[in-house]
Design a protein around this motif. Sequence first.
Motif, PDB file in Angstrom:
ATOM      1  N   GLY A 370      35.986  45.418  36.774  1.00  0.00           N
ATOM      2  CA  GLY A 370      35.230  44.212  36.434  1.00  0.00           C
ATOM      3  C   GLY A 370      35.745  42.938  37.057  1.00  0.00           C
ATOM      4  O   GLY A 370      34.988  42.005  37.279  1.00  0.00           O
ATOM      5  N   TRP A 393      36.435  49.575  41.601  1.00  0.00           N
ATOM      6  CA  TRP A 393      35.487  48.508  41.943  1.00  0.00           C
ATOM      7  C   TRP A 393      34.062  49.035  42.043  1.00  0.00           C
ATOM      8  O   TRP A 393      33.829  50.081  42.640  1.00  0.00           O
ATOM      9  N   GLU A 397      24.583  46.445  40.996  1.00  0.00           N
ATOM     10  CA  GLU A 397      23.700  46.980  42.033  1.00  0.00           C
ATOM     11  C   GLU A 397      24.121  48.366  42.505  1.00  0.00           C
ATOM     12  O   GLU A 397      23.280  49.163  42.930  1.00  0.00           O
ATOM     13  N   ASN A 498      32.941  34.707  37.819  1.00  0.00           N
ATOM     14  CA  ASN A 498      33.318  35.913  37.075  1.00  0.00           C
ATOM     15  C   ASN A 498      34.236  35.484  35.934  1.00  0.00           C
ATOM     16  O   ASN A 498      35.405  35.178  36.133  1.00  0.00           O
TER      17      ASN A 498
HETATM   18  P1  AMP Z   1      28.863  43.197  37.708  1.00  0.00           P
HETATM   19  O1  AMP Z   1      27.708  43.462  38.598  1.00  0.00           O
HETATM   20  O2  AMP Z   1      28.566  42.244  36.605  1.00  0.00           O
HETATM   21  O3  AMP Z   1      29.520  44.438  37.206  1.00  0.00           O
HETATM   22  O4  AMP Z   1      29.962  42.450  38.599  1.00  0.00           O
HETATM   23  C1  AMP Z   1      30.374  42.985  39.824  1.00  0.00           C
HETATM   24  C2  AMP Z   1      31.386  42.073  40.452  1.00  0.00           C
HETATM   25  O5  AMP Z   1      32.580  42.018  39.652  1.00  0.00           O
HETATM   26  C3  AMP Z   1      31.841  42.537  41.806  1.00  0.00           C
HETATM   27  O6  AMP Z   1      30.928  42.206  42.827  1.00  0.00           O
HETATM   28  C4  AMP Z   1      33.177  41.819  41.916  1.00  0.00           C
HETATM   29  O7  AMP Z   1      32.989  40.462  42.289  1.00  0.00           O
HETATM   30  C5  AMP Z   1      33.707  41.910  40.493  1.00  0.00           C
HETATM   31  N1  AMP Z   1      34.548  43.119  40.354  1.00  0.00           N
HETATM   32  C6  AMP Z   1      34.217  44.310  39.800  1.00  0.00           C
HETATM   33  N2  AMP Z   1      35.263  45.166  39.829  1.00  0.00           N
HETATM   34  C7  AMP Z   1      36.276  44.520  40.439  1.00  0.00           C
HETATM   35  C8  AMP Z   1      37.627  44.866  40.789  1.00  0.00           C
HETATM   36  N3  AMP Z   1      38.130  46.055  40.493  1.00  0.00           N
HETATM   37  N4  AMP Z   1      38.358  43.939  41.435  1.00  0.00           N
HETATM   38  C9  AMP Z   1      37.852  42.715  41.728  1.00  0.00           C
HETATM   39  N5  AMP Z   1      36.601  42.329  41.416  1.00  0.00           N
HETATM   40  C10 AMP Z   1      35.813  43.210  40.773  1.00  0.00           C
END
Ligand code: AMP
Length: 609
Positions: A370, A393, A397, A498
Motif C-alpha cells: 500500500g 506492490w 488498476e 498516499n
Molecule cells: P491503490 O490503487 O489505492 O491500491 O494505490 C496504489 C498505489 O499505492 C501505487 O500506485 C503506489 O503509489 C502505492 N503503493 C502500493 N504498494 C506500494 C509499495 N509496496 N511500495 C510503495 N508504494 C506502494
Amino acid sequence: MQDNKALRRRSAQGLEHSKDRVPNEVKMQYETIRKGDPGRWGLRPNLADYARARQELGWEAFAAEISGLPGGGLNIAYEAIDRHALGQNKDKAALYWEGAAGESERYSFADLFNLTNRLANALRGLGVKKGDRVFTYMDRTPELYIALLAIAKAGGVLGPLFSAFGPDAVRDRLADSGAKVLITTPKQIKIVRQVLAGLPELTTIIVVNRKGAARELGPREVSYEELMAEAAQAPALEPTGPEDFAIVHYTSGTTGKPKGVMHVHQAIVGHYATAKLVLDLHPEDIYWCTADPGWVTGTSYGIFGPWSNGVSQVVFEGGFGAGRWYQVIEKYKVTVWYSAPTAIRLLMKAGDQAAKKYDLSSLRYICSVGEPLNPEAVVWSQKALGLPFHDNWWQTETGCIQIANYPAQDIKPGSMGRPFPGVTATILDEACEKELAPGQEGHLALKAGWPSMFRTYWNRQDYYESRFTNGWYITGDRARMDQDGYFWFVGRADDVINTAGHLVGPFEVESALIEHPAVAEAGVIGIPDPIAMEVIKAFISLKDGYQPSEELKKEIKQFVRKKLHALAFPREIEFLPSLPKTRSGKIMRRLLKARELGLPEGDTSTLEE
Ligand code: AMP
C-alpha cells in the motif's frame, strides 16, 4: 517555521532515498534470512525457486487450476465459495468473524454457499441483472462478505464502499456508476437518505439490521432479514463469462472525481495465483488481511485470493489498536498476516513490549502493501515478531500483486521485490518510450495483458487508453530497478496523495473545500508524515469578508471530514492571500509543494503574473 520546513524536506528526501541507504547492520541481518527455509511450520513455500517459476509458469498454468463453471463460463464467487462448498471443504471454516465488541462467529464454506445463494436469489427478485452495479456501504460484518459474493453470483458488478464515507463520497460513486441497489445498515442510513434525491437509478436499498431492533423503512428501503427469510436457497449462479464485469473500485486520480476501475471475472486467476505464491497460502493456514473491502486489497486478498485457495480467514470488524490486533492473532492462531505500512509503523510505535504480551507464535509469514515499507519496519518486525514483513506492490488498476518479495528468496529491505511470474515490469524514460537500464529512475510500467488487469474506467474509455503506451501500462509511479531485478519505489509521478495507504485525489478535496462559504480558492498537497507517509495540507485563500483564524481552520477541517471521509480532510491548513496559478488559471500544486518543502521551484514560466 523554517525548522519545520527543513525537517519536512529531510523527511521527504528520506522517504525517497532511504531505501538505498540500508544501514549495514540491517544488511547483515538479512544475510541470515535464508532462501528456501521451510519456516516455522515446516511448510515448503509454494514458490520454491523464483527463477524457475518465472521461466516455467505463465497465466495459463494458473488458469488451469481454476474450476470454471460446470456448464462453461467463469464466476469469481463460484471459485471463492461454491467449488469448496460442493467439494471436500464444505465443513471447513471459511470465515472466522471477530466483532468490534469481541463477539465471534464461524461460517463454513457450506454456510456461505447457502447464504450467498439466498441473497443472490433475492437480488434477482429485485431485478438485478448481469452487469448491474450493486454497492455495499457497511462495516466489516459477515453480511458484507455475503453481500459481495451474492452480487457476483447474481451476475452484478460488486462495488464496496468504506463505511466511513461521507455523503459526497457516497453520492459521487453511486451516481457515476448508475448503481441499481445499495446494501447498507441503520448506521449509514441517514447519509443514504440525504443523497437519495440525486440518485434516480438507485431502485432499492437493502438494510441489514444485525441488532434486530424494530425500525421503520423509508422510501426504496427493504429489510435484509425479510428478504433472506423469503428467498430460495437453491443455487443461484448467473452464467457469467471471463470478460463480464465483476468488480468496480473507485480510485483517485490527479484530475476530476474518483474513477470506477472495472475488473472482470477473469481477475480471479490473478487473485488465486498471487495469494498462493506471494502470500504463500496453504490449506492449513489461518489467514488475516487487515484491509477493508472498500480498498482493493480487502477485496482481492480479503475475499477472493484466500477463498479461491480454500483457506480459512479471519475478519476483524474493528479498527486499528495494537493490543486488539495482537489479541486477534493470538485468539485465532493466525499463521499468515497481510497488512500495511502505516499500521506496521503504529505497531512499532506501540513498542516491542506490546507485542511480547501476546502469544504470536502461530505467525509464520507476514506481508505488507500500500505504501513504501521502510527498511526499519522490516527489521523491527524481525526483532519483535520474529519474522520480516514481505513488501509487495500493486494498485487498484492491476487487480492483483505485480511485484513482490517471496518466501523463498532473500529480502532487500526497502525494495518492493521482483515481478510475479507472468508479469513483465520495466522502467521507462520520461517520454515513456525507451526502457531504462538498471539503476536509472523513471516510470514504472507493466506489459499489458495479465488476467486481473482493469478493462476500463467506467464511462471514461479515453482516459483508460491514455494509461497505455506501446503495449505498456504506465502505472503512475516512479521507480528504479537494480541489477538483480528488484524494484525500488521512488514516488508518485502525479499529484495523488498516499495517506495511510489510501490514495486521495487533490481535486476531490479541493472541490469539497471550495464548497465552504469562506473559501475562495484551495490547493491541496501531500506533506511527509512519519506514520501515515503523507498527510493532506490545504492552502486556502478566503473570500472577502472572512478573516483567517484558528477557529475557521477547525471549522473547514470538520466540513471536509463530514463530506468526504476521515482520511481525506486536511490535517493542516494555511491561509494565503492568493494561490499560485498558471496563466490558464490552474492552481500550481507543484509550486505549493516545492515552497512548502523548501525544494527548488523548477519551471515557473507558466506562472500567472
Ligand atoms: P491503490 O490503487 O489505492 O491500491 O494505490 C496504489 C498505489 O499505492 C501505487 O500506485 C503506489 O503509489 C502505492 N503503493 C502500493 N504498494 C506500494 C509499495 N509496496 N511500495 C510503495 N508504494 C506502494
